[in-house]
Design an enzyme around this catalytic site. Sequence first.
Site, mmCIF file in Angstrom:
data_model
loop_
_atom_site.group_PDB
_atom_site.id
_atom_site.type_symbol
_atom_site.label_atom_id
_atom_site.label_comp_id
_atom_site.label_asym_id
_atom_site.label_seq_id
_atom_site.Cartn_x
_atom_site.Cartn_y
_atom_site.Cartn_z
ATOM 1 N N ALA A 283 -52.163 -2.333 -5.170
ATOM 2 C CA ALA A 283 -51.859 -2.052 -3.757
ATOM 3 C C ALA A 283 -52.208 -0.630 -3.335
ATOM 4 C CB ALA A 283 -50.384 -2.340 -3.491
ATOM 5 N N ALA A 284 -51.619 0.367 -4.011
ATOM 6 C CA ALA A 284 -51.842 1.758 -3.603
ATOM 7 C C ALA A 284 -53.281 2.186 -3.845
ATOM 8 C CB ALA A 284 -50.873 2.678 -4.342
ATOM 9 N N CYS B 150 -45.186 -9.626 -5.545
ATOM 10 C CA CYS B 150 -43.937 -10.200 -5.037
ATOM 11 C C CYS B 150 -44.031 -11.712 -4.843
ATOM 12 C CB CYS B 150 -43.555 -9.538 -3.713
ATOM 13 S SG CYS B 150 -43.208 -7.775 -3.865
ATOM 14 N N ASN C 68 -48.358 0.240 -0.412
ATOM 15 C CA ASN C 68 -49.467 0.126 0.531
ATOM 16 C C ASN C 68 -49.497 1.308 1.507
ATOM 17 O OD1 ASN C 68 -51.173 -2.515 0.428
ATOM 18 N ND2 ASN C 68 -49.104 -3.132 -0.126
ATOM 19 N N ASP D 249 -46.088 2.665 -7.106
ATOM 20 C CA ASP D 249 -44.971 2.491 -8.037
ATOM 21 C C ASP D 249 -44.920 3.528 -9.146
ATOM 22 O OD1 ASP D 249 -44.379 0.310 -6.511
ATOM 23 O OD2 ASP D 249 -44.708 -1.189 -8.076
ATOM 24 N N GLU E 167 -59.410 0.053 -13.530
ATOM 25 C CA GLU E 167 -58.255 -0.843 -13.542
ATOM 26 C C GLU E 167 -58.090 -1.433 -14.947
ATOM 27 O OE1 GLU E 167 -55.262 -3.307 -13.469
ATOM 28 O OE2 GLU E 167 -55.618 -1.887 -11.837
ATOM 29 N N TRP F 286 -23.459 -10.802 22.111
ATOM 30 C CA TRP F 286 -23.336 -9.595 21.294
ATOM 31 C C TRP F 286 -23.916 -9.912 19.926
ATOM 32 C CZ3 TRP F 286 -22.047 -4.861 22.957
ATOM 33 C CH2 TRP F 286 -21.335 -4.753 24.158
#
Length: 449
Positions: free
Chosen positions: A11-12, A43, A306, A284, A33, A435
């Site tokens: 992701a990052a 996830c 991300n 992470d 990688e 409410w």
Amino acid sequence: MSKYVIIGGDAAGMSAATQIRRLQPDAEIVVFEKGEILSYAQCGLPYYIAGLVPTAEDLIARTKEQFEEKYKITIHLKHEVTFIDPVSNHVTALALDNQEEVVTNYDYLLIATGGEAIVPPWKGTDLDGVTVLKTIPDANRILKWLDERKEIQKVVIIGGGYIGLEMAEAFHIRGKEVQIIDIADQLNASFDPEMAEHAKTELEKQGIKVSLQEEVKEIKGEGRVQSVVTDKGEYSADLVVISIGIRPNSEIAKQAGIELGPRNAIRVNSRMQTNIENIYAAGDCATHYHLVKQQDDYIPLGTTANKQGRIAGTNLGGRNAEFKGIVGTAVMKVLDLEMARTGLNEKEAKALNIDYETVTIKSRHHATYYPNAERLFIKLIFKKDDRTLLGGQVVGYAGVDKRIDVLAMAITFGMKIDELQDLDLSYAPPFNGVWDPVQQASRVAEKVK
């Protein structure tokens, strides 16, 4: 033109890589990688195992070929970076297939090595049928066992956090007998005990066994797993999933002289820079600034990875962007129950020596006269002196995500608990009462002065 090297292709890392390419069309970008798959939805793995997501390919955002063709990024899969030299600005990577070393220079480096599943030094963790769940290969291994060994009926999950509970649901959907074991005195420690108790009730109502305050001693078997032994008993097991959390992959950064923070995550500033100017970190493996605690924290989530990746890529690409921080917002599903939290829980507030108050209410997720109004439990935590909202937890059978996002927004911008009543929230009988339950909790809090 600068050369960018990125360690980690999830992701990052890939968020940063694509952002750099948008800002630097001619730059050289190289990604290493360790695994075989890029940019996938970790996830979603429990739902893939449950059969709710048909194939592993559905979890993959883009393939190596797509990244290379569209973004002109050089990608080395199955390459583990083993050394960072911040003096000469180069990294050394090991090609896992042939054990050859690759040395690459960089002008700027991004460490996006993610986290790894924690496996304690118990005897028996290497037995066939014992696994963690962190990657698509992990998930495929579990599915292969289930497909090939019809005798697998009893599943033991060690750990009652997010992934552990989601995996309990996955195996339950597949008709297995599920046992959860946790050393803590409650499930999911990010919730306060009375809110976490709803999860235990839901699991046991649907036939999943929960054993708390039990310490695992060993996993037994002859080649293949047979049981899990704790300090209070022994549980028969055909399959064991260890799910007690993750830790940052930061050892390579530490060896390079990069400063670490909470839980040994790589310490970064708001621009995702480490203490070495041309080395960045995100996701992470990195720290996450907590807006309520006003200090670095470590709460690894895909949304944060991300965001941090994109911010790192923006800064590496020559623009300016800042990571504003997190408030620890998370939501999960436990069978039919929904659970969400944001901000601080009571344990965290006490650790920060904050003088606080709480209010807890039981409501319904929409107008009570409209069909199928489901129960909703809301707990709010606020400062005693100035009544600033510190945290919120919502548990129920519908409408949980709507409320937690309202609370996350309120906490992010420092609202007082009483100001929740002033929000112009949506209303129609199928969606809400006049409410909103969040506002109902705020009104009850008025009595706490």
